[in-house]
Design an enzyme around this catalytic site. Structure first.
Site, short mmCIF file in Angstrom:
data_model
loop_
_atom_site.label_atom_id
_atom_site.label_comp_id
_atom_site.label_asym_id
_atom_site.label_seq_id
_atom_site.Cartn_x
_atom_site.Cartn_y
_atom_site.Cartn_z
N GLU A 102 0.86 -1.19 0.00
CA GLU A 102 0.00 0.00 0.00
C GLU A 102 0.89 1.23 0.00
O GLU A 102 1.87 1.29 0.75
CB GLU A 102 -0.86 -0.03 1.27
CG GLU A 102 -1.90 1.04 1.34
CD GLU A 102 -3.25 0.60 0.77
OE1 GLU A 102 -4.05 1.48 0.47
OE2 GLU A 102 -3.45 -0.61 0.59
N PRO A 129 4.05 8.98 1.20
CA PRO A 129 4.65 8.23 0.08
C PRO A 129 6.12 7.86 0.36
O PRO A 129 6.83 8.58 1.07
CB PRO A 129 4.55 9.21 -1.10
CG PRO A 129 3.42 10.12 -0.72
CD PRO A 129 3.48 10.26 0.77
N GLY A 130 6.54 6.76 -0.24
CA GLY A 130 7.93 6.33 -0.13
C GLY A 130 8.32 5.93 1.28
O GLY A 130 9.50 5.94 1.62
N ARG A 131 7.32 5.60 2.11
CA ARG A 131 7.56 5.22 3.52
C ARG A 131 8.22 6.35 4.31
O ARG A 131 8.86 6.13 5.34
CB ARG A 131 8.43 3.95 3.61
CG ARG A 131 7.82 2.73 2.91
CD ARG A 131 6.60 2.23 3.67
NE ARG A 131 6.08 0.95 3.17
CZ ARG A 131 4.92 0.81 2.51
NH1 ARG A 131 4.17 1.87 2.24
NH2 ARG A 131 4.51 -0.38 2.13
N MET A 132 8.06 7.60 3.82
CA MET A 132 8.62 8.76 4.53
C MET A 132 7.53 9.37 5.40
O MET A 132 7.13 10.53 5.25
CB MET A 132 9.17 9.79 3.52
CG MET A 132 10.37 9.28 2.75
SD MET A 132 11.78 8.99 3.85
CE MET A 132 12.32 10.67 4.10
#
Ligand SMILES: Cc1cc2nc3c(=O)[nH]c(=O)nc-3n(C[C@H](O)[C@H](O)[C@H](O)COP(=O)(O)O)c2cc1C
Length: 218
Positions: free
Chosen positions: A15, A195-198
């Site tokens: 996700e 987004p981008g696990r940030m």
């Protein structure tokens, strides 16, 4: 379905979180107000049981255990839940009141993590809440020795029937073994997926009478 295909589907789960962001200017003055804001948004979004939270306690030799409970109250003193004091969680909190709460608000790509100390709730508050519960739940609190082994479903049903007969025609009082806790927080983290696990992670930490806010790396 075979195990291989389930594991394949598990591997395919991915996700991307892009629903929103969270920055220091977005935060309320204290974590209680901030929590109420997010709880309101969870309610508005129609989340199923947004007051369901994971309560983690510490047992003998520092071993943690977790289970779901329901948040039933909130004020500037803490987060209120109700349970059986003789249960595993009740016994663990009696021995060590340090605990953690987690609200998993997946559809909003949010979680709230709370760490603090559980204090036994005043009896008046327990009785006031007990009066609001459906009679079935009141009887269940008498019939269930929560977390103890039971021989069969029949044994449970018999205990429930016995309590139903015992209190027939009268109000069901609060059992002595049943009550609540207020979890007084030391830290409250608001987590918003990005987004981008940030992800955004903003933590309120108790600082004297006030709160210090810190951002943590995702
Ligand atoms: C959504 C949900 C809400 C629950 N709410 C409560 C609750 O408010 N109080 C409670 O004692 N148990 C509640 N339970 C049951 C607990 O998860 C747990 O099974 C029970 O309290 C025994 O835990 P223990 O043996 O660790 O003490 C709930 C379970 C679920 C799935």
């Amino acid at each position: 379905m075979d195990t291989g295909s389930i594991l394949g589907r598990l591997a395919a789960l991915r996700e991307e979180y892009a629903a929103g962001g969270l920055d220091v200017p977005d935060l309320a003055a204290d974590p209680y107000l901030m929590f109420q804001r997010w709880l309101g948004e969870a309610l508005d979004a129609g989340l199923h049981e947004p007051n369901a939270m994971v309560l983690s306690t510490v047992g003998i030799e520092g071993r943690p255990s977790s289970r779901m409970v329901l948040l039933k109250g909130l004020d500037e003193r803490g987060f209120v839940l109700f349970t059986n004091h003789g249960s595993r969680k009740g016994q663990e909190l009696a021995a060590d009141p340090h605990c953690a709460l987690l609200f998993p608000w997946h559809p909003l790509q949010r979680q709230v993590r709370i760490e603090g100390t559980a204090r036994v709730l005043e009896r008046e508050a327990v009785e006031a809440y007990h009066r609001t519960r459906p009679r079935g739940a009141q009887l269940g609190a008498w019939a269930s020795q929560q977390s103890q082994p039971v021989a069969s479903r029949d044994e449970l049903t018999a205990a429930y029937d016995e309590m139903t007969a015992r209190f027939e025609g009268q109000d069901v009082p609060v059992p002595d073994h049943w009550g609540g806790y207020r979890v007084e927080p030391e830290t409250v983290e608001f987590w918003q997926g990005r987004p981008g696990r940030m992800h955004d992670r903003l933590v309120y930490e108790r600082d004297g009478v006030g709160w210090r806010i810190q951002r943590l790396a995702p």
